[in-house]
Write a protein that holds these residues in place. Structure first.
Motif, PDB file in Angstrom:
ATOM      1  N   ALA A 176       0.824  -1.213   0.000  1.00 59.66           N
ATOM      2  CA  ALA A 176       0.000   0.000   0.000  1.00 59.66           C
ATOM      3  C   ALA A 176       0.858   1.263   0.000  1.00 59.66           C
ATOM      4  O   ALA A 176       0.340   2.350   0.147  1.00 59.66           O
ATOM      5  N   LYS A 211       7.330   4.523   4.829  1.00 64.36           N
ATOM      6  CA  LYS A 211       8.130   5.565   4.188  1.00 64.36           C
ATOM      7  C   LYS A 211       9.312   5.898   5.075  1.00 64.36           C
ATOM      8  O   LYS A 211       9.278   5.635   6.269  1.00 64.36           O
ATOM      9  N   ILE A 237      -0.743   4.099   9.691  1.00 63.97           N
ATOM     10  CA  ILE A 237      -1.736   3.033   9.886  1.00 63.97           C
ATOM     11  C   ILE A 237      -2.966   3.253   9.016  1.00 63.97           C
ATOM     12  O   ILE A 237      -3.626   2.311   8.589  1.00 63.97           O
ATOM     13  N   ASN A 238      -3.251   4.516   8.734  1.00 65.21           N
ATOM     14  CA  ASN A 238      -4.426   4.821   7.922  1.00 65.21           C
ATOM     15  C   ASN A 238      -4.385   4.158   6.560  1.00 65.21           C
ATOM     16  O   ASN A 238      -5.408   3.872   5.975  1.00 65.21           O
ATOM     17  N   LYS A 239      -3.183   3.960   6.021  1.00 62.02           N
ATOM     18  CA  LYS A 239      -3.092   3.437   4.658  1.00 62.02           C
ATOM     19  C   LYS A 239      -2.821   1.938   4.629  1.00 62.02           C
ATOM     20  O   LYS A 239      -3.014   1.295   3.609  1.00 62.02           O
ATOM     21  N   LEU A 279      -7.970   0.361  16.729  1.00 59.45           N
ATOM     22  CA  LEU A 279      -7.157   1.433  16.164  1.00 59.45           C
ATOM     23  C   LEU A 279      -7.909   2.750  16.042  1.00 59.45           C
ATOM     24  O   LEU A 279      -7.361   3.731  15.571  1.00 59.45           O
ATOM     25  N   SER A 296      -9.325   2.892   5.136  1.00 61.44           N
ATOM     26  CA  SER A 296      -8.221   3.706   4.639  1.00 61.44           C
ATOM     27  C   SER A 296      -8.682   4.692   3.591  1.00 61.44           C
ATOM     28  O   SER A 296      -8.160   5.787   3.494  1.00 61.44           O
ATOM     29  N   LEU A 354     -10.045   7.909   4.814  1.00 63.76           N
ATOM     30  CA  LEU A 354      -9.092   8.696   5.587  1.00 63.76           C
ATOM     31  C   LEU A 354      -7.944   9.231   4.748  1.00 63.76           C
ATOM     32  O   LEU A 354      -7.507  10.355   4.938  1.00 63.76           O
ATOM     33  N   THR A 355      -7.431   8.403   3.827  1.00 67.86           N
ATOM     34  CA  THR A 355      -6.286   8.862   3.028  1.00 67.86           C
ATOM     35  C   THR A 355      -6.390   8.483   1.553  1.00 67.86           C
ATOM     36  O   THR A 355      -5.415   8.571   0.838  1.00 67.86           O
ATOM     37  N   GLY A 360      -6.361   5.629   0.603  1.00 67.02           N
ATOM     38  CA  GLY A 360      -5.888   4.248   0.652  1.00 67.02           C
ATOM     39  C   GLY A 360      -5.222   3.761  -0.615  1.00 67.02           C
ATOM     40  O   GLY A 360      -4.335   4.412  -1.147  1.00 67.02           O
ATOM     41  N   VAL A 361      -5.674   2.616  -1.076  1.00 68.49           N
ATOM     42  CA  VAL A 361      -5.019   1.980  -2.218  1.00 68.49           C
ATOM     43  C   VAL A 361      -5.312   2.662  -3.545  1.00 68.49           C
ATOM     44  O   VAL A 361      -4.701   2.348  -4.551  1.00 68.49           O
ATOM     45  N   ASN A 395      -4.810   5.770  -4.078  1.00 65.47           N
ATOM     46  CA  ASN A 395      -3.950   6.934  -4.198  1.00 65.47           C
ATOM     47  C   ASN A 395      -2.520   6.490  -3.968  1.00 65.47           C
ATOM     48  O   ASN A 395      -2.013   6.518  -2.874  1.00 65.47           O
ATOM     49  N   GLY A 450       0.889   8.892  -2.587  1.00 65.36           N
ATOM     50  CA  GLY A 450       0.628  10.318  -2.443  1.00 65.36           C
ATOM     51  C   GLY A 450       0.420  11.056  -3.739  1.00 65.36           C
ATOM     52  O   GLY A 450       0.229  12.259  -3.751  1.00 65.36           O
ATOM     53  N   PRO A 506      -9.301   3.316  11.104  1.00 65.57           N
ATOM     54  CA  PRO A 506      -8.430   2.808  10.044  1.00 65.57           C
ATOM     55  C   PRO A 506      -8.571   1.299   9.853  1.00 65.57           C
ATOM     56  O   PRO A 506      -9.086   0.595  10.711  1.00 65.57           O
TER      57      PRO A 506
END
Ligand code: SF4
Ligand code: SF4
Ligand code: SF4
Lengths: 196, 146
Positions: A62, A66, A80-82, A106, B90, B93-94, B96-97, B99, B102, B123
């Motif tokens: 995922a 980093k 953890i979000n990703k 979480l 995910s 929130l972000t 996830g997969v 994107n 970044g 999450p």
């Protein structure tokens, strides 16, 4: 007849509870925890064991592990979000430093995200003796040294380990120049052992 | 008095509106799994409603796609105050997969956090039903403090 069957079914289900209890809690007055061992939760890192090899960074499906370099530190960061809890990082880690724990709770409030959202750890880097560039984590270099002395033919292991001590102070670029200058070249061990 | 009664009713039986904004459907399945007898979130008085105008809590999942932006904002404005937004997965929130690393994705208008204020984040991809139960408990906790 049909009604009796339904009745039997109903009586059976009266004693077989379908709802499962929350995996961790306190009842009655005693703490219990029945989280399955195989549950994949938040990845946890043992900072002491980690050698900073970047294998987990390359394998993460995922792109959530980093790192960035600051001064002589390499700062690793898992968001953890990703994370998709796939366990690839655990599979590739040569030192078993990163492991998926079975922590599944979480949830966090966004105003307190720093506490729960990130997994962070730091590794120290080594400077090149010649050009001053930072090229690898100190622990990784030491680990390679350890592995070399374990796996190489005992006839040349002492010499090789001495050479490695000189070598490991230089970055890959300077290493090439060095090996040309002072004539340390891995092929010489093969020549010595008659396999050249 | 009437207000405190209203608050008590809200805390003891929060109604949930579930809004999907273009994820892979994994989170929806897990959300509904928490409602079935096995995990039984309904024991806390939680009820799934079909209209945002009846809801106290709104559950958002999926990386909000560009087409979904007006709908999300409209649904968010339709929920009566006080409202709680739970972002599940995910994606919400972000992204996830969807994107990678970044980079911007041409089809996405960013995570839900960017568009509406999120109160509770869960999450996971998808989060386990137990994690969702914990998230809803957090939301109820927040609801009782409003
Ligand atoms: S479990 Fe998978 S997604 Fe999560 S950090 Fe490890 S490799 Fe990345
Ligand atoms: S030792 Fe394990 S945790 Fe550390 S960088 Fe390598 S793969 Fe990642
Ligand atoms: S968070 Fe994961 S499971 Fe949930 S919608 Fe996104 S991709 Fe699917």
């Amino acid at each position: 007849m049909k009604n009796i069957k339904t009745l039997i079914e109903a009586l059976k289900n009266f004693y077989n509870q379908e709802t499962i209890s929350y995996p961790i809690g306190e009842w009655p007055g005693k703490k219990y925890s029945n989280i399955p061992e195989t549950l994949r939760g938040k990845p946890k890192v043992d900072e002491e064991k980690c050698i900073g090899c970047e294998a987990c960074y390359n394998a993460c499906s995922a792109f959530t592990i980093k790192f960035f370099e600051e001064g002589n530190e390499r700062k690793y960061n898992i968001d953890i979000n990703k994370c998709v809890f796939c366990g690839r990082c655990e599979d590739v880690c040569p030192e078993d430093a990163i492991k998926l724990s079975n922590e599944f709770e979480l949830t966090y409030f966004p105003e307190r995200k720093e506490e729960k959202r990130y997994v962070k750890w730091i590794k120290l880097l080594k400077d090149c003796k010649n050009c001053g560039e930072k090229f690898a984590a100190i622990d990784q270099i030491n680990k390679i040294h350890e592995r070399i002395s374990l796996n190489i033919n005992p006839k040349v292991s002492e010499e090789a380990s001495k050479d490695y001590e000189i070598y490991s102070n230089y970055c890959p670029k300077c290493r090439k120049i060095l090996s040309y200058k002072i004539g340390i070249n891995p092929t010489k061990y093969y020549l010595r052992l008659g396999r050249g | 008095m009437f207000l405190s009664l209203k608050k008590k009713a809200r805390v003891h039986s929060p109604w949930i509106y579930h809004f999907h904004t273009g994820g892979c459907n994994g989170c929806d399945i897990e959300t509904f799994a928490t409602l079935i007898p096995r995990f039984d979130i309904e024991r806390f008085g939680v009820k799934l409603v079909s209209s945002p105008r009846h809801a106290d809590i709104i559950i958002v999942n999926g990386p909000v796609t560009k087409q979904f932006v007006p709908m999300l904002l409209r649904v968010y404005n339709q929920v009566p105050n006080p409202k709680i937004v739970i972002a599940i997965g995910s994606c919400a929130l972000t992204c996830g997969v969807f994107n990678r690393n970044g980079e911007e994705n041409y089809a996405l208008a960013g995570p839900a956090e960017k568009l509406i204020p999120v109160d509770v984040c869960i999450p996971g991809c998808p989060p386990k039903p137990e994690a969702i139960i914990q998230g809803i408990m957090y939301a109820i906790q927040k609801l009782s403090s409003l």
